[in-house]
Design an enzyme around this catalytic site. Structure first.
Site, PDB file in Angstrom:
ATOM      1  N   GLU A 229       0.800  -1.222   0.000  1.00 42.83           N
ATOM      2  CA  GLU A 229       0.000   0.000   0.000  1.00 42.83           C
ATOM      3  C   GLU A 229       0.836   1.276   0.000  1.00 42.83           C
ATOM      4  O   GLU A 229       0.452   2.264  -0.637  1.00 42.83           O
ATOM      5  CB  GLU A 229      -0.946   0.004   1.201  1.00 42.83           C
ATOM      6  CG  GLU A 229      -2.051  -1.037   1.100  1.00 42.83           C
ATOM      7  CD  GLU A 229      -3.179  -0.761   2.065  1.00 42.83           C
ATOM      8  OE1 GLU A 229      -3.878   0.261   1.911  1.00 42.83           O
ATOM      9  OE2 GLU A 229      -3.356  -1.570   3.000  1.00 42.83           O
ATOM     10  N   HIS A 245       8.801 -26.418   4.373  1.00 46.44           N
ATOM     11  CA  HIS A 245       8.187 -27.629   3.817  1.00 46.44           C
ATOM     12  C   HIS A 245       7.665 -27.407   2.400  1.00 46.44           C
ATOM     13  O   HIS A 245       7.026 -28.297   1.842  1.00 46.44           O
ATOM     14  CB  HIS A 245       7.051 -28.103   4.736  1.00 46.44           C
ATOM     15  CG  HIS A 245       7.539 -28.561   6.074  1.00 46.44           C
ATOM     16  ND1 HIS A 245       7.846 -29.872   6.356  1.00 46.44           N
ATOM     17  CD2 HIS A 245       7.810 -27.861   7.209  1.00 46.44           C
ATOM     18  CE1 HIS A 245       8.270 -29.973   7.606  1.00 46.44           C
ATOM     19  NE2 HIS A 245       8.255 -28.754   8.141  1.00 46.44           N
ATOM     20  N   LYS A 339     -13.315   0.184  -5.661  1.00 42.92           N
ATOM     21  CA  LYS A 339     -14.521   0.484  -4.877  1.00 42.92           C
ATOM     22  C   LYS A 339     -15.546   1.249  -5.715  1.00 42.92           C
ATOM     23  O   LYS A 339     -16.749   1.001  -5.623  1.00 42.92           O
ATOM     24  CB  LYS A 339     -14.150   1.301  -3.645  1.00 42.92           C
ATOM     25  CG  LYS A 339     -13.439   0.506  -2.567  1.00 42.92           C
ATOM     26  CD  LYS A 339     -13.121   1.378  -1.356  1.00 42.92           C
ATOM     27  CE  LYS A 339     -12.462   0.578  -0.232  1.00 42.92           C
ATOM     28  NZ  LYS A 339     -12.122   1.429   0.933  1.00 42.92           N
TER      29      LYS A 339
END
Length: 344
Positions: A229, A245, A339
Site C-alpha cells: 500500500e 516444507h 470500490k
C-alpha cells in the site's frame, strides 16, 4: 474516501503511533459491560487495515484465550457463529461493504456484537440495534490507525474478563515504540537507521518477508501489506516452519528472477529453539541465490511490545521505500478505483 495528504503526513502518523495506544488506554469501555458472559467463540470481522488489528489480537490471544478466535474477511460469517458468539465488527470508515454484510449476518445469527469504527453506516446500524459502538478517532487512513484498530479490541476483551494484562502490555509497547522511533525517524540517516537500511535493501527488488508461527507471523503479514500500500510494490510473506516444507524449494529457477528477491527475516527471542536452527540453515541455503538476506530483531518483553516493534520498523521501511521510488505513499488509487467500480 481517501484522506488527501502528502508523504510528510504519513511520517507524522507513524511518529504518533505510541500516542494512539496512550489514547486508547484512556478510553471508557464501560458500555460493553452488559455483554459479559460465557462465549463459545470470538470472531473479528473486517478487511484491510481494519482487519490487521484482528490478526494481532488473534496471535496475542493464542496462548491467553480459552475459546477459539478467528478473523473473518468475507461478506458472511462462519456457520458456527450463533447466540454464544462474540462478533467484533471493525471498519475504520464504517462503510466497508463486506463488514456491513457480515454485521447483518451476525445480527441474523443472534450473536453479541460490538462495533469499532469512526462512524458511517456501521455506527448507524449498531446504534439502531442497541449494540455498543466503540468510536475511534478519524482523520487517518486505516493502515496508519493500527493502534486505534487493535488496542480497543484487546481492552474490550480485558473489560469482559476474557484476557488479562493487556493494559500493562500496551504501556510497555508505548515505551518501546517511543524509544525505537528516535532511531528510525526521517532525521536519522541510513548508517544509523535500520528502517532506511532495510528500504535500501528492498529497492528495485521483490521483498519476501518471513516471520515465525506464534511470534512474528502477524508482523510479517503487516510488512507485506504496508509495502503493497505505501510503496505500491509487490511483496510476499510466509512463516517458519511451514515455509521449510514448500517455499524453500522454490529458489532454483528462473535464476535471474530469484536474484531479484530480497529476504527479510523477523526474529523474536521467544522463537522456538528448533525454529532458530531452521532459520540459520535456511540462510545457508539462500546464500548466493537471492539479492540479500537481512534480519530485524524484536524489542521488549511482552508479545505486544515485540510485535509492534517489528511492525514499526516495517511501517517506516515501507514509507522510505516509497521515497526511493519517488511515490507518495498515501493514495491507494487502485483500491479507490475498484470500490468505485463495485458501487456501479
Amino acid at each position: 474516501m481517501a484522506v488527501e495528504m502528502g508523504p510528510e503526513m504519513m511520517f507524522e502518523f507513524l511518529y504518533n503511533l505510541p500516542g494512539q495506544f496512550e489514547g486508547c488506554l484512556k478510553m471508557d469501555f464501560s458500555k460493553v459491560s452488559g455483554l459479559k458472559k460465557e462465549y463459545a467463540n470470538i470472531v473479528v470481522t473486517g478487511l484491510g487495515g481494519s482487519a490487521i488489528g484482528g490478526d494481532i489480537l488473534r496471535c496475542y490471544c493464542q496462548s491467553r484465550l480459552r475459546i477459539p478466535m478467528v478473523v473473518n474477511r468475507d461478506y458472511v460469517l462462519p456457520r458456527f457463529v450463533g447466540p454464544d458468539s462474540l462478533v467484533l465488527a471493525v471498519s475504520y470508515s464504517g462503510n466497508t461493504e463486506e463488514t456491513l454484510s457480515a454485521y447483518e449476518d451476525a445480527r441474523e445469527k443472534g450473536a453479541s456484537i460490538i462495533a469499532f469504527t469512526t462512524g458511517g453506516k456501521l455506527a448507524e446500524m449498531a446504534a439502531l440495534d442497541s449494540n455498543p459502538v466503540i468510536t475511534i478517532p478519524g482523520g487517518l487512513v486505516p493502515r496508519a490507525a493500527t493502534g486505534y484498530l487493535f488496542a480497543p479490541l484487546v481492552l474490550v476483551l480485558e473489560r469482559l474478563g476474557l484476557v488479562s494484562g493487556a493494559s500493562e502490555d500496551l504501556k510497555e509497547t508505548v515505551t518501546v515504540l517511543t524509544q525505537l522511533r528516535e532511531e528510525i525517524e526521517p532525521g536519522r540517516e541510513e548508517d544509523s537507521n535500520r528502517a532506511r537500511f532495510i528500504a535500501s535493501q528492498l529497492y528495485q527488488r521483490i521483498p519476501v518477508i518471513w516471520g515465525c508461527s506464534s511470534t512474528s507471523e502477524v508482523a510479517a503479514m503487516r510488512w507485506k501489506g504496508q509495502i503493497n500500500e505505501n510503496a505500491k510494490a509487490p511483496a510476499y510473506f510466509n512463516v517458519f516452519p511451514e515455509l521449510n516444507h514448500n517455499e524453500i524449494v522454490g529458489f532454483e529457477v528462473p535464476e535471474d528472477l530469484v536474484k531479484k528477491l530480497a529476504v527479510i527475516i523477523l526474529r523474536d527471542p521467544d522463537d522456538h529453539g528448533r525454529i532458530t536452527k531452521r532459520i540459520e540453515i535456511t540462510k545457508d541455503i539462500l546464500q548466493g541465490k537471492v539479492s540479500s538476506v537481512a534480519e530485524v530483531e524484536a524489542r521488549g518483553n511482552s508479545f505486544l511490545a515485540k510485535t509492534y516493534s517489528l511492525i514499526y520498523v516495517g511501517d517506516y521501511a515501507s514509507v522510505y521505500l516509497a521515497e526511493l521510488y519517488g511515490i507518495n505513499p498515501t493514495p491507494v488509487q487502485v483500491i479507490d478505483y475498484l470500490k468505485a467500480r463495485m458501487a456501479e
